[in-house]
Design a protein around this motif. Sequence first.
Motif, PDB file in Angstrom:
ATOM      1  N   TYR A  95      17.405   3.121  -3.068  1.00 45.71           N
ATOM      2  CA  TYR A  95      16.452   3.309  -4.159  1.00 45.71           C
ATOM      3  C   TYR A  95      15.121   2.656  -3.779  1.00 45.71           C
ATOM      4  CZ  TYR A  95      20.475   4.677  -6.996  1.00 45.71           C
ATOM      5  OH  TYR A  95      21.595   5.306  -7.482  1.00 45.71           O
ATOM      6  N   PHE A  96      14.051   3.401  -4.011  1.00 38.38           N
ATOM      7  CA  PHE A  96      12.705   2.862  -3.833  1.00 38.38           C
ATOM      8  C   PHE A  96      12.204   2.404  -5.202  1.00 38.38           C
ATOM      9  CE2 PHE A  96      13.247   5.582  -0.199  1.00 38.38           C
ATOM     10  CZ  PHE A  96      12.607   4.915   0.826  1.00 38.38           C
ATOM     11  N   ASP A  97      11.937   1.109  -5.331  1.00 38.26           N
ATOM     12  CA  ASP A  97      11.517   0.571  -6.634  1.00 38.26           C
ATOM     13  C   ASP A  97      10.208   1.173  -7.110  1.00 38.26           C
ATOM     14  OD1 ASP A  97      13.697  -1.018  -7.011  1.00 38.26           O
ATOM     15  OD2 ASP A  97      12.806  -2.791  -6.096  1.00 38.26           O
ATOM     16  N   ARG A  98       9.239   1.265  -6.223  1.00 37.36           N
ATOM     17  CA  ARG A  98       7.923   1.748  -6.656  1.00 37.36           C
ATOM     18  C   ARG A  98       7.217   2.437  -5.507  1.00 37.36           C
ATOM     19  NH1 ARG A  98       6.113  -2.623  -7.727  1.00 37.36           N
ATOM     20  NH2 ARG A  98       4.560  -3.039  -6.117  1.00 37.36           N
ATOM     21  N   ILE A  99       6.648   3.596  -5.802  1.00 38.96           N
ATOM     22  CA  ILE A  99       5.809   4.333  -4.848  1.00 38.96           C
ATOM     23  C   ILE A  99       4.476   4.597  -5.535  1.00 38.96           C
ATOM     24  CG2 ILE A  99       5.547   6.428  -3.490  1.00 38.96           C
ATOM     25  CD1 ILE A  99       8.576   6.619  -3.367  1.00 38.96           C
ATOM     26  N   GLU A 100       3.404   4.110  -4.944  1.00 40.88           N
ATOM     27  CA  GLU A 100       2.067   4.261  -5.531  1.00 40.88           C
ATOM     28  C   GLU A 100       1.314   5.364  -4.789  1.00 40.88           C
ATOM     29  OE1 GLU A 100       0.289   0.453  -5.208  1.00 40.88           O
ATOM     30  OE2 GLU A 100       1.504  -0.454  -6.800  1.00 40.88           O
ATOM     31  N   VAL A 101       0.767   6.297  -5.576  1.00 40.78           N
ATOM     32  CA  VAL A 101       0.002   7.409  -5.016  1.00 40.78           C
ATOM     33  C   VAL A 101      -1.422   7.313  -5.554  1.00 40.78           C
ATOM     34  CG1 VAL A 101      -0.182   9.913  -4.764  1.00 40.78           C
ATOM     35  CG2 VAL A 101       2.079   8.835  -4.928  1.00 40.78           C
ATOM     36  N   VAL A 102      -2.365   7.025  -4.672  1.00 44.01           N
ATOM     37  CA  VAL A 102      -3.774   6.923  -5.051  1.00 44.01           C
ATOM     38  C   VAL A 102      -4.398   8.305  -4.866  1.00 44.01           C
ATOM     39  CG1 VAL A 102      -5.967   5.755  -4.629  1.00 44.01           C
ATOM     40  CG2 VAL A 102      -3.802   4.528  -4.295  1.00 44.01           C
ATOM     41  N   ASN A 103      -4.991   8.859  -5.939  1.00 49.62           N
ATOM     42  CA  ASN A 103      -5.527  10.217  -5.885  1.00 49.62           C
ATOM     43  C   ASN A 103      -6.751  10.334  -6.774  1.00 49.62           C
ATOM     44  OD1 ASN A 103      -4.540  11.605  -8.683  1.00 49.62           O
ATOM     45  ND2 ASN A 103      -3.021  10.123  -7.939  1.00 49.62           N
ATOM     46  N   PHE A 104      -7.481  11.419  -6.596  1.00 47.70           N
ATOM     47  CA  PHE A 104      -8.599  11.726  -7.497  1.00 47.70           C
ATOM     48  C   PHE A 104      -8.756  13.244  -7.582  1.00 47.70           C
ATOM     49  CE2 PHE A 104     -10.502  11.531  -3.321  1.00 47.70           C
ATOM     50  CZ  PHE A 104     -11.442  12.553  -3.315  1.00 47.70           C
ATOM     51  N   LEU A 105      -9.362  13.671  -8.682  1.00 42.23           N
ATOM     52  CA  LEU A 105      -9.527  15.089  -8.972  1.00 42.23           C
ATOM     53  C   LEU A 105     -11.005  15.445  -8.939  1.00 42.23           C
ATOM     54  CD1 LEU A 105      -8.206  17.758  -9.865  1.00 42.23           C
ATOM     55  CD2 LEU A 105      -8.431  16.979 -12.240  1.00 42.23           C
ATOM     56  N   ILE A 106     -11.334  16.497  -8.194  1.00 39.98           N
ATOM     57  CA  ILE A 106     -12.723  16.958  -8.126  1.00 39.98           C
ATOM     58  C   ILE A 106     -13.089  17.581  -9.474  1.00 39.98           C
ATOM     59  CG2 ILE A 106     -14.303  18.540  -6.971  1.00 39.98           C
ATOM     60  CD1 ILE A 106     -12.610  18.234  -4.465  1.00 39.98           C
ATOM     61  N   PRO A 107     -14.229  17.207 -10.076  1.00 40.45           N
ATOM     62  CA  PRO A 107     -14.568  17.733 -11.421  1.00 40.45           C
ATOM     63  C   PRO A 107     -14.599  19.260 -11.508  1.00 40.45           C
ATOM     64  CG  PRO A 107     -15.967  15.866 -10.870  1.00 40.45           C
ATOM     65  CD  PRO A 107     -15.180  16.177  -9.641  1.00 40.45           C
TER      66      PRO A 107
END
Length: 330
Positions: A85-97
């Motif tokens: 089990y992976f406790d936490r996976i962080e995905v940093v992202n952004f959306l183009i307007p």
Amino acid sequence: MAQVGAIASLAVALVAAALFSAVHKIEEGHTGVYYRGGALLTSTSGPGFHLMLPFITSFKSVQTTLQTDEVKNVPCGTGGGVMIYFDRIEVVNFLIPSAVYDIVRNFTADYDKLLIFNKVHHELNQFCSVHTLQEVYIQLFDRIDEDLKLALQQDLTIMAPGLIIQAVRVTKPNIPESIRRNYELMESEKTKLLIAAQTQKVVEKEAETERKRAVIEAEKLAQVAEIKFAQQVMEKQTERKISEIEDSAYLAKEKARADAEFYTALRTADANRMKLTPAYLQLMKYKAISANSKIYFGSEIPRMFVDSAPGGLRTTAVDGTGEGGPQSHS
């Protein structure tokens, strides 16, 4: 009159409610999307205050700046059948307007649940299923975040252009306790091996340092000996040169003295040669004769005789000047 006041109050309340419902604010870094009767409108709005039809139009604010989505407690089965089990996976992202409308239309305003959360579960299980526990937990763990980022971005480029994955951070997975203890023991042994290797390197380095120190010391002694030898050679050469100079000076002095004596003898000989003329020699003969106390005459006079005179015996050599001439003796 009371009914008129109540109606007026109701009208004011309705106008205030309509105005409150119509005026809305979009925060900086967000884009507003609008719904009317449940249908998504094509118009969007940027940061600031805006108006919309009250009661029948609603809006949602979609973030377009960097955001971090946390996917927690992700189960993953390895190729060997071990569940981790992976406790936490962080995905940093952004959306183009400019892509907000299309993505919201296709995946709703909660697009990250479909495009990121569900996709992380799928890609992570794909990765674990083709690798062993040793590879997932130890050998390939440093590649999981990068591989997961590339897999997410490849699918998003096709499914949802405009949604950019900036980075993925994966925590160390939780594994069964018995296996974890084995890994800890293995890491402990590996640490001991590394310590022993480092200790060996330190010992080798110290030995190398000592060897270099000995070489440097030997080179220093050799250089000192070479300098002393060169100094002694120079001293001997200097002594030889001094001796040569002294010998040259003595030779020159002796030569000068010999030359002087030779010149003196030469000059004396020249003077005598000029002085001993026949007349002078004749004069000296007569002086010698006059100085003798005895004169002998005869044709045959012994060459040597003994004269018994007062004071002891005297041997006289006779030099005849000619037959019948006088002979002088002293």
